[in-house]
Scaffold this motif. Structure first.
Motif, PDB file in Angstrom:
ATOM      1  N   UNK A 193       7.256  15.571  -3.405  1.00 45.27           N
ATOM      2  CA  UNK A 193       6.942  15.961  -2.036  1.00 45.27           C
ATOM      3  C   UNK A 193       6.013  14.959  -1.395  1.00 45.27           C
ATOM      4  N   UNK A 194       5.664  13.990  -2.085  1.00 47.19           N
ATOM      5  CA  UNK A 194       4.736  12.816  -1.200  1.00 47.19           C
ATOM      6  C   UNK A 194       5.619  11.743  -0.393  1.00 47.19           C
ATOM      7  N   UNK A 195       5.208  11.938   0.968  1.00 48.42           N
ATOM      8  CA  UNK A 195       5.979  11.202   1.742  1.00 48.42           C
ATOM      9  C   UNK A 195       5.658   9.655   1.461  1.00 48.42           C
ATOM     10  N   UNK A 196       6.770   9.076   1.736  1.00 49.64           N
ATOM     11  CA  UNK A 196       6.842   7.687   1.296  1.00 49.64           C
ATOM     12  C   UNK A 196       5.500   6.781   2.266  1.00 49.64           C
ATOM     13  N   UNK A 197       5.577   7.338   3.371  1.00 48.29           N
ATOM     14  CA  UNK A 197       4.449   6.757   4.344  1.00 48.29           C
ATOM     15  C   UNK A 197       3.275   6.888   3.837  1.00 48.29           C
ATOM     16  N   UNK A 198       2.895   7.738   3.208  1.00 47.82           N
ATOM     17  CA  UNK A 198       1.544   8.350   2.519  1.00 47.82           C
ATOM     18  C   UNK A 198       1.121   7.801   1.269  1.00 47.82           C
ATOM     19  N   UNK A 199       2.000   7.130   0.555  1.00 49.13           N
ATOM     20  CA  UNK A 199       1.612   6.264  -0.627  1.00 49.13           C
ATOM     21  C   UNK A 199       0.357   5.574  -0.487  1.00 49.13           C
ATOM     22  N   UNK A 200      -0.664   5.649  -1.378  1.00 53.04           N
ATOM     23  CA  UNK A 200      -1.746   4.968  -1.332  1.00 53.04           C
ATOM     24  C   UNK A 200      -1.778   3.947  -2.826  1.00 53.04           C
ATOM     25  N   UNK A 201      -2.016   2.659  -2.724  1.00 49.39           N
ATOM     26  CA  UNK A 201      -2.232   2.073  -3.785  1.00 49.39           C
ATOM     27  C   UNK A 201      -3.588   2.479  -4.632  1.00 49.39           C
ATOM     28  N   UNK A 202      -3.341   2.666  -6.035  1.00 49.10           N
ATOM     29  CA  UNK A 202      -4.415   3.110  -6.849  1.00 49.10           C
ATOM     30  C   UNK A 202      -5.429   2.099  -7.198  1.00 49.10           C
ATOM     31  N   UNK A 203      -6.419   1.901  -6.914  1.00 46.82           N
ATOM     32  CA  UNK A 203      -7.505   1.203  -7.095  1.00 46.82           C
ATOM     33  C   UNK A 203      -8.641   1.767  -7.266  1.00 46.82           C
ATOM     34  N   UNK A 204      -9.654   1.426  -8.435  1.00 46.93           N
ATOM     35  CA  UNK A 204     -10.900   2.119  -8.536  1.00 46.93           C
ATOM     36  C   UNK A 204     -11.941   2.153  -7.355  1.00 46.93           C
ATOM     37  N   UNK A 205     -12.063   1.028  -6.967  1.00 47.00           N
ATOM     38  CA  UNK A 205     -13.290   0.892  -5.761  1.00 47.00           C
ATOM     39  C   UNK A 205     -12.776   1.536  -4.558  1.00 47.00           C
ATOM     40  N   UNK A 206     -11.652   1.155  -4.103  1.00 48.24           N
ATOM     41  CA  UNK A 206     -11.442   2.235  -2.913  1.00 48.24           C
ATOM     42  C   UNK A 206     -11.439   3.676  -3.038  1.00 48.24           C
ATOM     43  N   UNK A 207     -11.081   4.133  -4.192  1.00 48.52           N
ATOM     44  CA  UNK A 207     -10.959   5.371  -4.810  1.00 48.52           C
ATOM     45  C   UNK A 207     -12.422   6.160  -4.691  1.00 48.52           C
ATOM     46  N   UNK A 208     -13.341   5.312  -5.332  1.00 47.92           N
ATOM     47  CA  UNK A 208     -14.783   5.932  -5.405  1.00 47.92           C
ATOM     48  C   UNK A 208     -15.353   5.495  -3.897  1.00 47.92           C
ATOM     49  N   UNK A 209     -15.088   4.678  -3.127  1.00 48.60           N
ATOM     50  CA  UNK A 209     -15.260   4.637  -1.794  1.00 48.60           C
ATOM     51  C   UNK A 209     -14.814   5.854  -0.849  1.00 48.60           C
ATOM     52  N   UNK A 210     -13.746   6.109  -0.988  1.00 45.00           N
ATOM     53  CA  UNK A 210     -13.100   7.467  -0.590  1.00 45.00           C
ATOM     54  C   UNK A 210     -13.819   8.574  -1.076  1.00 45.00           C
ATOM     55  N   UNK A 211     -14.166   8.746  -2.374  1.00 48.61           N
ATOM     56  CA  UNK A 211     -14.938   9.883  -2.810  1.00 48.61           C
ATOM     57  C   UNK A 211     -16.326   9.922  -2.180  1.00 48.61           C
TER      58      UNK A 211
END
Length: 405
Positions: A193-211
């Motif tokens: 169900x993940x829309x192709x336009x919503x795919x986000x690259x997995x990277x630890x630093x941006x993930x922690x920034x997002x959190x």
């Protein structure tokens, strides 16, 4: 929403709710099934009460830590790979538990179970919001909660039966079989169900920034506390079930189902009510109604165990009423949480689940051992959990009123 949402699931909506509910129930099912076997595990492995409690807290800690990554991984790799990978690892961890002969080994594999059991719960929320607009999403979320309630209601009955007629190892072989079956079913049926336009690259630093950005969002944190912390008002009774039911209420292992029948019956009833109210009354009004029910049940429970401890079995329907109030409001608040990060709903769901699971682990490892030997202590701890959630919701409402003025 996915632009082709209508074509991704062509079956009746309730069948998707059943599929997602089975994913969400895997975590609680892994707890409820083995609780009746605590005595047998202690006798077989020579475990102390503290070590037995660590099989719960270790599971919940693993659940909390990995929940930080399930949603983000699903935003990057897709919903299906994360769910299927989690189910495979859960199955292998269950086999490890079944083969364990020492309590240290069991604690290790229980932690591994917890690390992967949350994948379905986290991702299923994102799937719902991927496929449905808000009012429809609330109905589906409510249906998921209804079906979710069936499995935990029967889990202690099955666990007690397997323990009495086989041994505690059979419970984990049973969980391994469930994991295997769910892997096959979801491989065949679960849509991506993940829309192709919503795919986000997995990277630890941006993930922690997002959190970090979500953690700095006071509305997000208050909503998470409002939905997750009151759950512990019921969950601490689940964690203390061997003492609460076996010692205080003098129930045999095969009688534990009375407790789960009340609590899960309340969850199912509240969820059904929530679905009927979707789109009919304001979401905030529905949340207030749920909190009022929980407050009434909590006050009655504290009064009962303080003034008439000999009638403590009447706590069971009161816990059921508390569960009803919680499940009436939680679908609404959960959707509010996800909409705090509409472009990263998987990440928001992950952080919500991680915070809730960390609170559950703290309750299991620190609070329950302190209060489980006292009916009044259990009731007051439940009241404290509700108070945190209620104050959080009042602050959310105050923020909303300030923002609109």
């Amino acid at each position: 929403m996915h632009p082709q949402a209508a074509s991704l699931w062509r079956h009746p909506r309730w069948t998707l709710a059943v599929l997602l509910a089975t994913l969400g129930m895997l975590g609680p099912f892994s707890i409820d099934t083995y609780l009746p076997a605590f005595e047998g595990i202690a006798r077989s492995t020579g475990a102390t009460p503290v070590q037995l409690q660590q099989t719960l807290s270790g599971y919940l800690l693993g659940f909390a830590v990995m929940n930080l990554f399930h949603g983000a991984l699903s935003d990057s790799l897709g919903r299906r790979p994360v769910v299927l990978g989690g189910l495979v690892v859960f199955t292998l961890a269950s086999v490890g538990c079944a083969l364990s002969q020492r309590i240290e080994t069991l604690i290790l594999f229980r932690a591994l179970q917890g690390m992967c059991a949350g994948a379905g719960m986290v991702v299923s929320r994102a799937v719902i919001r991927d496929l449905f607009p808000p009012s429809e999403a609330q109905r589906v979320m409510s249906q998921v909660t209804i079906f979710f309630g069936v499995a935990p209601a029967i889990a202690p009955v099955l666990g007690g039966y397997l323990y009495v007629h086989a041994d505690w190892h059979a419970i984990f072989w049973f969980l391994a079989g469930i994991g295997c079956l769910m892997t096959v079913v979801n491989a065949r049926l679960l849509p991506e169900s993940l829309p192709p336009a919503s795919v986000q690259p997995f990277a630890l630093r941006p993930l922690m920034t997002g959190y970090a950005g979500l953690v700095r969002n006071p509305r997000f944190l208050l909503l998470v506390l409002a939905s997750g912390i009151p759950f512990n008002g019921m969950f601490l009774y689940v964690l203390a079930a061997p003492t609460f039911l076996g010692h205080h209420l003098a129930f045999a292992p095969t009688q534990y189902f009375w407790f789960f029948l009340c609590s899960i019956g309340g969850i199912m009833g509240g969820a059904a009510w929530s679905g009927r109210l979707a789109g009919r009354i304001a979401p905030e009004r529905q949340v207030r109604r749920g909190f009022r029910i929980m407050v009434a049940a909590t006050v009655a429970n504290v009064a009962l165990v303080s003034l008439a401890p000999q009638a403590a079995r009447w706590s069971l329907p009161l816990i059921g009423c508390f569960s009803l109030g919680w499940s009436l409001m939680v679908p609404v608040v959960t959707l509010m949480v996800l909409d705090q990060a509409p472009d990263r709903r998987g990440m928001a769901s992950s952080l919500q689940s991680a915070i809730a699971a960390a609170a559950n682990a703290l309750v299991a490892g620190a609070l329950v051992p302190l209060v489980m030997h006292s009916l009044v202590g259990l009731a007051l701890a439940s009241a404290a959990s509700l108070t945190v959630g209620l104050l959080s919701w009042r602050l959310v409402r105050r923020q909303g009123q300030s923002g609109s003025s």
